[in-house]
Write a protein that holds these residues in place. Structure first.
Motif, PDB file in Angstrom:
ATOM      1  N   ASP A 258       0.836  -1.213   0.000  1.00  0.00           N
ATOM      2  CA  ASP A 258       0.000   0.000   0.000  1.00  0.00           C
ATOM      3  C   ASP A 258       0.867   1.258   0.000  1.00  0.00           C
ATOM      4  OD1 ASP A 258      -2.209  -1.613   0.022  1.00  0.00           O
ATOM      5  OD2 ASP A 258      -2.564  -1.447   2.190  1.00  0.00           O
ATOM      6  N   ARG A 259       1.909   1.240   0.830  1.00  0.00           N
ATOM      7  CA  ARG A 259       2.780   2.416   0.886  1.00  0.00           C
ATOM      8  C   ARG A 259       3.543   2.582  -0.424  1.00  0.00           C
ATOM      9  NH1 ARG A 259       6.394   3.975   6.105  1.00  0.00           N
ATOM     10  NH2 ARG A 259       4.318   3.648   6.998  1.00  0.00           N
ATOM     11  N   ARG A 260       3.951   1.468  -1.037  1.00  0.00           N
ATOM     12  CA  ARG A 260       4.663   1.552  -2.313  1.00  0.00           C
ATOM     13  C   ARG A 260       3.758   2.152  -3.393  1.00  0.00           C
ATOM     14  NH1 ARG A 260       8.997  -1.077  -3.275  1.00  0.00           N
ATOM     15  NH2 ARG A 260       8.460  -2.713  -1.780  1.00  0.00           N
ATOM     16  N   ALA A 261       2.505   1.689  -3.428  1.00  0.00           N
ATOM     17  CA  ALA A 261       1.568   2.217  -4.415  1.00  0.00           C
ATOM     18  C   ALA A 261       1.342   3.713  -4.221  1.00  0.00           C
ATOM     19  CB  ALA A 261       0.240   1.462  -4.320  1.00  0.00           C
ATOM     20  N   HIS A 262       1.262   4.125  -2.950  1.00  0.00           N
ATOM     21  CA  HIS A 262       1.070   5.555  -2.668  1.00  0.00           C
ATOM     22  C   HIS A 262       2.282   6.369  -3.117  1.00  0.00           C
ATOM     23  CE1 HIS A 262      -0.045   9.200  -0.524  1.00  0.00           C
ATOM     24  NE2 HIS A 262       1.148   9.200   0.065  1.00  0.00           N
ATOM     25  N   ILE A 290      17.745  -2.643  -1.228  1.00  0.00           N
ATOM     26  CA  ILE A 290      17.779  -1.304  -1.819  1.00  0.00           C
ATOM     27  C   ILE A 290      16.374  -0.708  -1.892  1.00  0.00           C
ATOM     28  CG2 ILE A 290      19.845  -1.800  -3.190  1.00  0.00           C
ATOM     29  CD1 ILE A 290      18.008  -2.195  -5.624  1.00  0.00           C
ATOM     30  N   ASP A 291      15.420  -1.350  -1.235  1.00  0.00           N
ATOM     31  CA  ASP A 291      14.040  -0.882  -1.277  1.00  0.00           C
ATOM     32  C   ASP A 291      13.861   0.305  -0.341  1.00  0.00           C
ATOM     33  OD1 ASP A 291      11.364  -0.592  -1.616  1.00  0.00           O
ATOM     34  OD2 ASP A 291      10.789  -2.428  -0.566  1.00  0.00           O
ATOM     35  N   PRO A 292      13.501   1.483  -0.845  1.00  0.00           N
ATOM     36  CA  PRO A 292      13.328   2.650   0.025  1.00  0.00           C
ATOM     37  C   PRO A 292      12.138   2.498   0.975  1.00  0.00           C
ATOM     38  CG  PRO A 292      12.645   3.154  -2.220  1.00  0.00           C
ATOM     39  CD  PRO A 292      13.304   1.818  -2.264  1.00  0.00           C
ATOM     40  N   ILE A 293      11.125   1.732   0.565  1.00  0.00           N
ATOM     41  CA  ILE A 293       9.953   1.545   1.426  1.00  0.00           C
ATOM     42  C   ILE A 293      10.324   0.715   2.655  1.00  0.00           C
ATOM     43  CG2 ILE A 293       7.627   0.607   1.557  1.00  0.00           C
ATOM     44  CD1 ILE A 293       7.880   3.080  -0.191  1.00  0.00           C
ATOM     45  N   ARG A 294      11.020  -0.380   2.433  1.00  0.00           N
ATOM     46  CA  ARG A 294      11.435  -1.220   3.562  1.00  0.00           C
ATOM     47  C   ARG A 294      12.389  -0.462   4.478  1.00  0.00           C
ATOM     48  NH1 ARG A 294      10.007  -6.587   2.870  1.00  0.00           N
ATOM     49  NH2 ARG A 294       9.322  -7.135   0.756  1.00  0.00           N
ATOM     50  N   LYS A 295      13.278   0.324   3.892  1.00  0.00           N
ATOM     51  CA  LYS A 295      14.213   1.114   4.692  1.00  0.00           C
ATOM     52  C   LYS A 295      13.449   2.121   5.547  1.00  0.00           C
ATOM     53  CE  LYS A 295      18.230   4.143   4.288  1.00  0.00           C
ATOM     54  NZ  LYS A 295      19.147   4.840   3.355  1.00  0.00           N
ATOM     55  N   GLU A 296      12.452   2.755   4.935  1.00  0.00           N
ATOM     56  CA  GLU A 296      11.649   3.739   5.666  1.00  0.00           C
ATOM     57  C   GLU A 296      10.896   3.094   6.815  1.00  0.00           C
ATOM     58  OE1 GLU A 296       7.602   6.033   4.545  1.00  0.00           O
ATOM     59  OE2 GLU A 296       9.293   6.437   3.179  1.00  0.00           O
ATOM     60  N   MET A 297      10.275   1.930   6.562  1.00  0.00           N
ATOM     61  CA  MET A 297       9.509   1.244   7.607  1.00  0.00           C
ATOM     62  C   MET A 297      10.417   0.692   8.692  1.00  0.00           C
ATOM     63  SD  MET A 297       6.521  -0.691   5.401  1.00  0.00           S
ATOM     64  CE  MET A 297       5.578  -1.096   6.871  1.00  0.00           C
ATOM     65  N   LYS A 298      11.624   0.267   8.316  1.00  0.00           N
ATOM     66  CA  LYS A 298      12.579  -0.204   9.311  1.00  0.00           C
ATOM     67  C   LYS A 298      12.994   0.921  10.242  1.00  0.00           C
ATOM     68  CE  LYS A 298      16.996  -2.635   9.761  1.00  0.00           C
ATOM     69  NZ  LYS A 298      18.162  -3.211   9.031  1.00  0.00           N
ATOM     70  N   GLU A 299      13.232   2.114   9.677  1.00  0.00           N
ATOM     71  CA  GLU A 299      13.591   3.263  10.504  1.00  0.00           C
ATOM     72  C   GLU A 299      12.444   3.638  11.448  1.00  0.00           C
ATOM     73  OE1 GLU A 299      14.572   6.224   7.668  1.00  0.00           O
ATOM     74  OE2 GLU A 299      16.594   5.426   7.245  1.00  0.00           O
ATOM     75  N   GLU A 300      11.216   3.532  10.943  1.00  0.00           N
ATOM     76  CA  GLU A 300      10.070   3.822  11.798  1.00  0.00           C
ATOM     77  C   GLU A 300       9.954   2.811  12.932  1.00  0.00           C
ATOM     78  OE1 GLU A 300       6.704   3.905   9.268  1.00  0.00           O
ATOM     79  OE2 GLU A 300       7.240   5.798   8.282  1.00  0.00           O
ATOM     80  N   ASP A 301      10.194   1.539  12.632  1.00  0.00           N
ATOM     81  CA  ASP A 301      10.145   0.507  13.674  1.00  0.00           C
ATOM     82  C   ASP A 301      11.218   0.738  14.731  1.00  0.00           C
ATOM     83  OD1 ASP A 301       8.046  -0.699  12.391  1.00  0.00           O
ATOM     84  OD2 ASP A 301       9.278  -2.197  11.362  1.00  0.00           O
ATOM     85  N   GLU A 302      12.429   1.069  14.290  1.00  0.00           N
ATOM     86  CA  GLU A 302      13.506   1.325  15.239  1.00  0.00           C
ATOM     87  C   GLU A 302      13.203   2.540  16.104  1.00  0.00           C
ATOM     88  OE1 GLU A 302      16.969   1.686  12.852  1.00  0.00           O
ATOM     89  OE2 GLU A 302      17.201  -0.494  12.535  1.00  0.00           O
ATOM     90  N   ALA A 303      12.623   3.590  15.480  1.00  0.00           N
ATOM     91  CA  ALA A 303      12.259   4.782  16.249  1.00  0.00           C
ATOM     92  C   ALA A 303      11.176   4.454  17.275  1.00  0.00           C
ATOM     93  CB  ALA A 303      11.775   5.882  15.305  1.00  0.00           C
TER      94      ALA A 303
END
Length: 353
Positions: A258-262, A290-303
């Motif tokens: 869903d986030r990728r589609a957005h 190299i997926d920016p979506i997974r990287k973004e969600m990983k950073e959110e999880d860590e935060a």
């Protein structure tokens, strides 16, 4: 439930039988007969006797353990009591009677909380593990050890059979390059005076291939149950946990999609082709690093984890301060009580003097 006594399958030796169960009781004696007629005669006497003893011992052990697994009724004690119209207090163990119970609408009686209803046997099984199609019986608390020993003994039987056939086949072809006849080939020629060594060795090769596949499958089952025993899980509990894990993964994947589609829609609107390409390629299998979506969600999880850790730390500090304040208050009250006692004591001494 009607007043008539309900009949359910109390063990795996009762009808109806299934084809896998019938196949089990055909394959076991077939392996032993094949070894007796086609493998043992091709072995030298010094090897034939110990190999025969090992194969037939493991075969008898597997048959016995399998039989014990089948005839042991794994049903919940409350179900057995209910079906036999017995008093639960005289049938159910005192320790088990104190355990938490639940109501089974299929069995129409209370059962232990860890029991599950088997649709094949139509009864609740104590600490249900799974329904074994090869033995056509439920595996639970009462017969799980027999089942595990059946797997172990069957694994040893197939391995012993496979090892003997491997030795026979290797020994049969030794000397072919030099045009010599090995002792195994000569014994194959002399087999019951048939003088058909290729037929005999071909029969052994067929069973060797069967043993190889069967041993791989049985070893997989054995290691699976060893893992379950180490973790203290039943097969049913493992499946439940696996399904829950898969649901969580599927939910996480839907969030990513869903986030990728957005983000792709946003990149299209902004005309950012480079960002769109990164988003598309990142969604390919094997490109998660190299997926920016997974990287973004990983950073959110860590935060989120850091924030949760800080919140937990603040709560522990507040609890510590609260405990210190309460202990200081108790200490002051004790001092006041002791001071009042000293004052009263001194006043009393003055009065007496």
């Amino acid at each position: 439930m009607s007043s008539e006594k309900v009949h359910v399958r109390s063990n795996g030796c009762m009808k109806p039988y299934n084809w896998m169960q019938v196949g089990t009781w055909i394959l076991l004696p077939l392996l032993l007969l094949q070894f007796f007629f086609f493998a043992s005669p091709l072995l030298p006497l010094a090897a034939s006797i110990p190999c025969s003893i090992a194969v037939f011992f493991f075969g008898a052990l597997a048959a016995y353990k399998g039989y014990k697994t089948c005839i042991t009724d794994p049903a919940d004690d409350h179900v057995i009591c209910h079906l036999n119209r017995q008093n639960e207090k005289t049938f159910v163990d005192e320790e088990k009677a104190e355990e938490e119970v639940k109501y089974c609408f299929a069995c129409e009686t209370n059962v232990h909380s860890h029991s599950m209803h088997c649709k094949f046997c139509d009864k609740c099984v104590a600490r249900f593990d799974h329904h074994c199609q090869w033995l056509n019986t439920c595996i639970g608390e009462k017969n799980y050890q027999y089942f595990f020993e059946t797997v172990v003994s069957t694994c040893l039987l197939v391995f012993a059979h496979w090892a003997c056939l491997t030795g026979i086949i290797v020994a049969y072809f030794i000397g072919w390059d030099n045009g010599e006849i090995s002792g195994t080939e000569q014994r194959a020629k002399d087999w019951f005076g048939a003088n058909q060594p290729n037929v005999v060795i071909g029969f052994n090769l067929g069973f060797w291939a069967f043993d190889t596949i069967a041993e791989a499958l049985i070893l997989q089952l054995l290691f699976f149950h060893l893992s379950l025993r180490r973790k203290g899980l039943t097969t049913y509990q493992y499946i439940i946990k696996l399904n829950e894990t898969n649901r969580i993964k599927a939910k996480h994947q839907r969030q990513i999609n869903d986030r990728r589609a957005h983000h792709i829609k946003k990149a299209n609107e902004e005309g950012n082709s480079w960002e769109k390409m990164k988003l598309v390629v990142g969604g390919w299998k094997g490109c998660g690093c190299i997926d920016p979506i997974r990287k973004e969600m990983k950073e959110e999880d860590e935060a989120a984890k850091v924030a949760a850790a800080k919140a937990a730390s603040r709560r522990s500090e507040m609890e510590s301060i609260t405990n210190d304040d309460s202990s200081d208050g108790n200490a002051k009250e004790d001092d006041n009580v002791r001071g009042s006692g000293i004052y009263i004591h001194s006043q009393g001494n003055g009065a007496s003097s």
